[in-house]
Design a protein around this motif. Structure first.
Motif, PDB file in Angstrom:
ATOM      1  N   ALA A  39      35.349  37.673  37.835  1.00 63.94           N
ATOM      2  CA  ALA A  39      35.698  38.537  38.543  1.00 63.94           C
ATOM      3  C   ALA A  39      36.471  38.239  39.913  1.00 63.94           C
ATOM      4  N   LYS A  40      37.416  39.111  40.287  1.00 61.77           N
ATOM      5  CA  LYS A  40      38.109  39.339  41.362  1.00 61.77           C
ATOM      6  C   LYS A  40      37.382  39.917  42.343  1.00 61.77           C
ATOM      7  N   LYS A  41      37.389  41.019  42.172  1.00 61.28           N
ATOM      8  CA  LYS A  41      36.427  41.623  43.310  1.00 61.28           C
ATOM      9  C   LYS A  41      35.349  42.597  42.482  1.00 61.28           C
ATOM     10  N   VAL A  42      33.794  42.687  43.135  1.00 62.55           N
ATOM     11  CA  VAL A  42      33.276  43.637  42.344  1.00 62.55           C
ATOM     12  C   VAL A  42      32.958  44.555  43.227  1.00 62.55           C
ATOM     13  N   TYR A  43      33.271  45.745  43.061  1.00 60.83           N
ATOM     14  CA  TYR A  43      32.388  47.359  44.311  1.00 60.83           C
ATOM     15  C   TYR A  43      31.258  47.412  43.751  1.00 60.83           C
TER      16      TYR A  43
END
Length: 184
Positions: A39-43
């Protein structure tokens, strides 16, 4: 040399997937943490304050706040406030807006489109959604079609009846034993 190059220097890291993921119904963050290697970003979105606090502590403890960003809110068909049955043990569900049941708490809600706009999310590789049968409400929101084409894959466990909402928006349906996947 192999150990140093591959694991310490991470020379192959540039070819690893760097996905943008929304974990709706994140609970204590299990799926969010599972996604860390790619993942680059997990919201990570969770409306129930008890599991949310556990997730928040885990993010701090393991120092992964640069990748996992937690949000204490529920995805819904529209922005506002709703009553949430707060089981604290999983399975918390949004209730009718005017519910006064004693086992509910007030939580902030947003549509998926509003959430993506507010957080400047232009593309979602994976939308994991486990929101205890509120999936239909989220996907039938008037503003969902505005962001549907920005989502590559939707995965979850309450997929019954979602075909009529998602297939016309370009998703292909795959059913597994306990999960569903809609994919472009």
């Amino acid at each position: 040399r192999f150990i140093d190059e591959v694991f310490s220097m991470e020379i192959y890291k540039p070819i690893c997937p760097q996905l943008t993921i929304i974990d709706a119904g994140a609970y204590e963050g299990e799926f969010s943490f599972y996604c860390l290697p790619f993942a680059k970003k997990v919201y990570a979105i969770e409306p129930d304050p008890r599991p949310y606090k556990i997730m928040e502590k885990r993010i701090k403890k393991f120092e992964v706040g640069s990748v996992i960003k937690p949000f204490e809110l529920g995805l819904s068909g529209k922005d506002g406030e709703r009553r949430l049955h707060n089981s604290g043990g999983g399975g918390s569900q949004l209730h009718a807006e005017r519910s006064t049941a004693e086992d509910t708490i007030s939580v902030r809600t947003m549509s998926l489109a509003s959430f993506m706009k507010q957080n400047k999310i232009e593309w979602v590789d994976v939308l994991k959604i486990d929101v205890e049968n509120s999936e239909g409400e989220i996907f039938s929101a008037p503003d969902f079609p505005l962001v549907a084409d920005k989502i590559k894959m939707i995965i979850g466990e309450h997929g019954e009846g979602l075909e009529k909402l998602l297939v016309p928006l370009g998703f292909k349906y795959k059913k597994y034993e306990y999960e569903f996947i809609y994919e472009r």
